[in-house]
Design an enzyme around this catalytic site. Structure first.
Site, PDB file in Angstrom:
ATOM      1  N   PHE A 130       0.452  -1.501  -0.215  1.00  0.00           N
ATOM      2  CA  PHE A 130      -0.100   0.265   0.426  1.00  0.00           C
ATOM      3  C   PHE A 130       0.533   1.426   0.024  1.00  0.00           C
ATOM      4  CE2 PHE A 130      -2.937  -3.112   3.055  1.00  0.00           C
ATOM      5  CZ  PHE A 130      -2.454  -3.764   1.905  1.00  0.00           C
ATOM      6  N   CYS A 131       1.957   1.604  -0.968  1.00  0.00           N
ATOM      7  CA  CYS A 131       2.690   2.516  -0.494  1.00  0.00           C
ATOM      8  C   CYS A 131       3.218   2.872   0.393  1.00  0.00           C
ATOM      9  CB  CYS A 131       2.084   3.501  -1.125  1.00  0.00           C
ATOM     10  SG  CYS A 131       2.390   2.916  -3.322  1.00  0.00           S
ATOM     11  N   ALA A 132       2.588   1.908   1.673  1.00  0.00           N
ATOM     12  CA  ALA A 132       3.201   2.302   3.134  1.00  0.00           C
ATOM     13  C   ALA A 132       4.135   1.282   3.844  1.00  0.00           C
ATOM     14  CB  ALA A 132       2.248   2.911   4.083  1.00  0.00           C
TER      15      ALA A 132
END
Length: 453
Positions: free
Chosen positions: A375-377
């Site tokens: 999740f781009c985290a």
């Protein structure tokens, strides 16, 4: 939320009409089903109201700011009125600037480019990459993931107390996590920042579509968000807040619109006088339709009433949480605990399943669209999944470096346009997949888990 309150939220506020609500998709097991879009945290569907407003304006589209014709003047008024509408939606201060950008990522990169010399930046490792990575050219301190809201404030206070007290400083924090959906103590973090002479920027990409955001009440210096998460497509975003750093910085992009006066020098070069208004950082022909769509979405959400929207979303959150809690193999991810307030974003893992495989089965066999991955985290998800190894080589298993675990999770997210049936179908599908397994065979193709043909 009580049963009566939940029922009231459901009956008083029907889902807001969105595009795609009647789209059908094929199932690998045969037949078709209405698509359940449960990936709002990535991109929310466009509100029907937004689409209708844009369609009504489209024949009158014209150049902005520099045209004498009627359509140009009309488009200029529409663009600047959109700026005022969004500023009102955010409850900006009278002297704040509101700049239209391409996205939250673009907004935070713009602010990073406008930092004063020798600025210190403080950011939690739990941020989305859009707010974690733009500060690489500054003196950046990455703060460890807190496990309670109070610990978040204490961690920031300690870091700021230990900083160089004589230079500028900026704190960057999310309003709601794009992984767990949990609400962060923004007002308390802003107070801590200001008490130590720092400023604060709020990444409201996941907060603004779900809760009211008041720059003045939260006492943040800047706020950034994206239109495509606020039910407004067309690639536009917002950076709003204090004007001084923005006016002192070189334009984010250089070109027409950002320049007020350009003259040739005798030595053959050029001298440029830049605008001090928002135009300074809006070079080129602006995305008028994108700005207008954001303003339309802001009006629609305001008119619907956030109190009612929040109440109905909380009803959906409780329905999803209760359904997942009935499946022992499911573990919901959380920093602050299961009872922490959150928006309609829930990530989880399923024992015995690779998350990519599970998400593929939800799509192919039930017509449900969710998100899987990190999740781009990445730092946050790796922290949350540190003790959960996933089977190497299983369909869709992401690549891992030697000696590392293959990690990914599933994220379900929803909002003002989500019907009850979508979350009910999702909960039932999770239960069926865990109990009976997938009905189809799957394989890995280009790193994705897809139905085997």
């Amino acid at each position: 939320m009580s049963v009566s309150t939940a029922a009231s939220a459901r009956t008083i506020c029907a889902p807001l009409p969105v595009l795609g609500r009647d789209v059908t998709v094929p199932l690998v097991t045969g037949g078709e089903v209405t698509y359940a879009a449960l990936d709002y945290a990535a991109s929310a569907p466009a509100l029907q109201r937004v689409w209708d407003d844009v369609a009504a304006y489209a024949p009158y589209y014209g150049s902005v700011h520099r045209g004498a014709g009627y359509l140009s003047q009309l488009s200029t008024d529409l663009f600047e009125n959109a700026r005022r509408t969004v500023a009102e939606f955010l409850d900006c201060r009278a002297d704040d600037q509101l700049i239209f950008t391409r996205s939250t990522t673009d907004s935070l990169n713009l602010l990073a480019a406008a930092l004063p010399a020798d600025c210190q930046v403080f950011v939690f490792e739990t941020e989305h990459h859009a707010s974690l990575l733009p500060w690489q050219d500054a003196r950046v301190t990455y703060l460890n993931a807190p496990r309670t809201p109070r610990q978040a404030v204490e961690t920031l206070e300690k870091a700021l107390a230990d900083r160089d007290p004589y230079g500028p400083a900026l704190v960057c924090v999310t309003g709601a996590s794009n992984v767990t959906g949990e609400l962060w103590p923004v007002k308390e973090l802003a107070a801590a920042a200001h008490a130590h002479g720092a400023r604060i920027v709020l990444d409201a990409a996941q907060l603004a579509p779900h809760h009211p955001v008041s720059v003045q009440d939260l006492d943040v210096d800047w706020v950034a968000f994206s239109g495509h998460k606020l039910y407004a497509p067309f690639g536009s975003g917002v950076l709003a807040g204090r004007a001084d750093w923005l006016q002192a910085a070189d334009p984010y992009l250089v070109g027409g619109g950002a320049s007020r006066k350009v003259t040739r020098r005798e030595d053959g070069g050029v001298d440029v006088e830049w605008h001090e208004s928002a135009a300074r950082h809006e070079a080129g022909s602006p995305n008028v339709i994108g700005a207008y769509s954001i303003a339309s979405a802001c009006k629609a959400l305001t008119e619907a009433g956030f109190d009612t929207l929040v109440a109905r979303e909380q009803y959906l959150i409780e329905k999803v949480k209760a359904g997942l809690a009935e499946v022992p193999e499911v573990r919901v991810l959380s920093l602050f605990g299961d009872d922490a307030p959150r928006v309609g974003v829930i990530s989880f893992v399923v024992e015995g399943w690779n998350s990519s495989h599970f998400a593929a089965a939800l799509s192919a066999e039930y017509g449900i669209g969710v998100r899987d991955g990190l999740f781009c985290a990445h730092p946050l998800v790796r922290t949350l999944l540190g003790s959960d190894p996933q089977t190497q080589g299983e369909c869709g298993a992401p690549e891992a470096a030697p000696g590392e675990k293959s990690l990914n999770a599933i994220r379900v997210s929803f909002g003002a346009g989500t019907p009850d049936e979508h979350v009910e179908r999702f909960v039932n599908a999770v239960r069926e997949l865990v109990t009976a397994g997938a009905k189809w065979q799957y394989r890995t193709e280009d790193g994705r888990c897809v139905p085997a043909v």
